[in-house]
Motif scaffolding. Structure first.
Motif, PDB file in Angstrom:
ATOM      1  N   UNK A   1       0.943  -1.261  -0.141  1.00  0.00           N
ATOM      2  CA  UNK A   1       0.054  -0.021   0.131  1.00  0.00           C
ATOM      3  C   UNK A   1       0.827   1.092  -0.056  1.00  0.00           C
ATOM      4  N   UNK A   2       2.168   1.015   0.011  1.00  0.00           N
ATOM      5  CA  UNK A   2       2.673   2.344   0.095  1.00  0.00           C
ATOM      6  C   UNK A   2       3.286   3.031   1.303  1.00  0.00           C
ATOM      7  N   UNK A   3       4.314   3.767   1.503  1.00  0.00           N
ATOM      8  CA  UNK A   3       4.796   4.551   2.667  1.00  0.00           C
ATOM      9  C   UNK A   3       4.584   3.865   3.951  1.00  0.00           C
ATOM     10  N   UNK A   4       4.446   2.494   3.964  1.00  0.00           N
ATOM     11  CA  UNK A   4       4.499   1.872   5.172  1.00  0.00           C
ATOM     12  C   UNK A   4       3.345   2.163   6.045  1.00  0.00           C
ATOM     13  N   UNK A   5       2.086   2.994   5.671  1.00  0.00           N
ATOM     14  CA  UNK A   5       1.263   3.052   6.428  1.00  0.00           C
ATOM     15  C   UNK A   5       0.255   2.034   6.499  1.00  0.00           C
ATOM     16  N   UNK A   6      -0.435   1.501   7.816  1.00  0.00           N
ATOM     17  CA  UNK A   6      -1.453   0.763   7.848  1.00  0.00           C
ATOM     18  C   UNK A   6      -2.638   1.359   7.400  1.00  0.00           C
ATOM     19  N   UNK A   7      -3.309   0.690   6.679  1.00  0.00           N
ATOM     20  CA  UNK A   7      -4.429   0.851   6.087  1.00  0.00           C
ATOM     21  C   UNK A   7      -4.714   1.861   4.916  1.00  0.00           C
ATOM     22  N   UNK A   8      -3.553   2.331   4.541  1.00  0.00           N
ATOM     23  CA  UNK A   8      -3.504   3.175   3.500  1.00  0.00           C
ATOM     24  C   UNK A   8      -3.922   2.694   2.247  1.00  0.00           C
ATOM     25  N   UNK A   9      -4.403   3.453   1.173  1.00  0.00           N
ATOM     26  CA  UNK A   9      -4.864   2.834  -0.247  1.00  0.00           C
ATOM     27  C   UNK A   9      -4.141   3.865  -1.294  1.00  0.00           C
ATOM     28  N   UNK A  10      -3.698   3.106  -2.326  1.00  0.00           N
ATOM     29  CA  UNK A  10      -3.186   3.829  -3.381  1.00  0.00           C
ATOM     30  C   UNK A  10      -3.965   5.118  -3.911  1.00  0.00           C
ATOM     31  N   UNK A  11      -5.298   5.364  -3.613  1.00  0.00           N
ATOM     32  CA  UNK A  11      -5.729   6.766  -3.786  1.00  0.00           C
ATOM     33  C   UNK A  11      -5.453   7.835  -2.788  1.00  0.00           C
ATOM     34  N   UNK A  12      -4.781   7.377  -1.586  1.00  0.00           N
ATOM     35  CA  UNK A  12      -4.547   8.348  -0.604  1.00  0.00           C
ATOM     36  C   UNK A  12      -2.924   8.810  -0.757  1.00  0.00           C
ATOM     37  N   UNK A  13      -2.125   8.135  -1.556  1.00  0.00           N
ATOM     38  CA  UNK A  13      -0.942   8.561  -2.037  1.00  0.00           C
ATOM     39  C   UNK A  13      -0.870   9.978  -2.684  1.00  0.00           C
ATOM     40  N   UNK A  14       0.092  10.704  -2.433  1.00  0.00           N
ATOM     41  CA  UNK A  14       0.189  11.886  -2.915  1.00  0.00           C
ATOM     42  C   UNK A  14       0.760  11.761  -4.512  1.00  0.00           C
ATOM     43  N   UNK A  15       0.163  12.437  -5.398  1.00  0.00           N
ATOM     44  CA  UNK A  15       0.385  12.048  -6.863  1.00  0.00           C
ATOM     45  C   UNK A  15       1.816  13.110  -6.965  1.00  0.00           C
ATOM     46  N   UNK A  16       2.604  12.473  -7.539  1.00  0.00           N
ATOM     47  CA  UNK A  16       3.902  13.142  -8.011  1.00  0.00           C
ATOM     48  C   UNK A  16       3.924  14.723  -8.886  1.00  0.00           C
ATOM     49  N   UNK A  17       4.436  15.494  -8.268  1.00  0.00           N
ATOM     50  CA  UNK A  17       4.246  16.989  -9.052  1.00  0.00           C
ATOM     51  C   UNK A  17       5.161  16.857 -10.292  1.00  0.00           C
ATOM     52  N   UNK A  18       4.763  17.191 -11.306  1.00  0.00           N
ATOM     53  CA  UNK A  18       5.453  17.304 -12.418  1.00  0.00           C
ATOM     54  C   UNK A  18       6.331  18.369 -12.490  1.00  0.00           C
ATOM     55  N   UNK A  19       7.723  17.982 -13.195  1.00  0.00           N
ATOM     56  CA  UNK A  19       8.534  19.173 -13.232  1.00  0.00           C
ATOM     57  C   UNK A  19       8.330  20.471 -14.043  1.00  0.00           C
ATOM     58  N   UNK A  20       7.415  20.194 -14.892  1.00  0.00           N
ATOM     59  CA  UNK A  20       6.986  21.599 -15.544  1.00  0.00           C
ATOM     60  C   UNK A  20       5.861  22.436 -14.479  1.00  0.00           C
ATOM     61  N   UNK A  21       5.382  21.777 -13.670  1.00  0.00           N
ATOM     62  CA  UNK A  21       4.422  22.380 -12.637  1.00  0.00           C
ATOM     63  C   UNK A  21       5.345  23.107 -11.644  1.00  0.00           C
ATOM     64  N   UNK A  22       6.435  22.231 -10.963  1.00  0.00           N
ATOM     65  CA  UNK A  22       7.591  22.845 -10.222  1.00  0.00           C
ATOM     66  C   UNK A  22       8.172  24.010 -10.815  1.00  0.00           C
ATOM     67  N   UNK A  23       8.318  24.177 -12.152  1.00  0.00           N
ATOM     68  CA  UNK A  23       9.177  25.099 -12.802  1.00  0.00           C
ATOM     69  C   UNK A  23       8.067  26.298 -12.861  1.00  0.00           C
ATOM     70  N   UNK A  24       6.977  26.160 -13.206  1.00  0.00           N
ATOM     71  CA  UNK A  24       6.032  27.319 -13.253  1.00  0.00           C
ATOM     72  C   UNK A  24       5.762  27.509 -11.834  1.00  0.00           C
ATOM     73  N   UNK A  25       5.613  27.093 -10.714  1.00  0.00           N
ATOM     74  CA  UNK A  25       5.446  27.629  -9.667  1.00  0.00           C
ATOM     75  C   UNK A  25       6.716  28.520  -9.183  1.00  0.00           C
ATOM     76  N   UNK A  26       7.970  28.134  -9.392  1.00  0.00           N
ATOM     77  CA  UNK A  26       9.160  28.639  -9.160  1.00  0.00           C
ATOM     78  C   UNK A  26       9.086  30.070  -9.736  1.00  0.00           C
ATOM     79  N   UNK A  27       8.814  30.059 -11.078  1.00  0.00           N
ATOM     80  CA  UNK A  27       8.753  31.158 -11.987  1.00  0.00           C
ATOM     81  C   UNK A  27       8.075  32.223 -11.641  1.00  0.00           C
ATOM     82  N   UNK A  28       6.715  31.734 -11.200  1.00  0.00           N
ATOM     83  CA  UNK A  28       5.942  32.724 -10.589  1.00  0.00           C
ATOM     84  C   UNK A  28       6.100  33.283  -9.331  1.00  0.00           C
ATOM     85  N   UNK A  29       6.837  32.759  -8.631  1.00  0.00           N
ATOM     86  CA  UNK A  29       7.528  33.179  -7.174  1.00  0.00           C
ATOM     87  C   UNK A  29       8.458  34.294  -7.447  1.00  0.00           C
ATOM     88  N   UNK A  30       9.411  33.937  -8.305  1.00  0.00           N
ATOM     89  CA  UNK A  30      10.421  34.895  -8.968  1.00  0.00           C
ATOM     90  C   UNK A  30       9.593  35.983  -9.473  1.00  0.00           C
TER      91      UNK A  30
END
Length: 152
Positions: free
Chosen positions: A13-42
């Motif tokens: 089920x990931x992350x070693x948590x008891x009772x966690x389901x794949x739907x509870x997992x945090x989706x990975x943030x894309x590199x493009x989204x990270x770059x966009x957030x960083x650019x907007x902050x700057x």
């Protein structure tokens, strides 16, 4: 529903948590989204505040940091004012002197030896006998009344 095939369900089920389901997992943030957030902050941050107002505030210290960083970059590229060093002197031996001598131009009256001398290579074959050069002797007589063009 997961098919565990005898493995520990918590590991599946990931992350070693008891009772966690794949739907509870945090989706990975894309590199493009990270770059966009960083650019907007700057873009939204004010990097050049007026240092004469609001002295001591967080915004003022950020502007002071920007100023000091720009001064440090300018000082890092400060040129040195020492004289430009000449290319190292080439150790001239006899073969290099002969090479330079073949490329210089001197008057023949002073013993000028200009031009490069080519030596025979393996591609040159010695002749067994020199061939006789053909000669044609002709005589032209310019008579009275003839023109030079007619004689030729």
């Amino acid at each position: 529903m997961f098919h565990t095939q005898g493995r520990d369900q918590a590991a599946m089920q990931g992350f070693g948590r008891q009772g966690a389901t794949p739907a509870d997992a945090v989706p990975p943030v894309s590199l493009k989204a990270r770059f966009t957030d960083f650019r907007d902050t700057l873009i939204l941050s004010d990097w050049t505040p007026d240092l004469a107002s609001h002295v001591g505030s967080a915004r003022w210290f950020r502007g002071l940091g920007t100023l000091l960083a720009l001064v440090a970059v300018a000082l890092a590229f400060w040129p040195s004012f020492e004289p430009v060093r000449a290319a190292p002197v080439l150790a001239v031996n006899d073969s290099i002197r002969d090479e330079y001598g073949s490329q210089m131009v001197m008057p023949l009256a002073l013993g000028g030896d200009s031009g490069r001398r080519m030596h025979a290579t393996d591609a040159v074959l010695a002749l067994k006998a020199n061939p006789e050069r053909p000669e044609i002797d002709m005589v032209a007589t310019l008579g009275q009344g003839d023109s030079f063009g007619r004689v030729l």
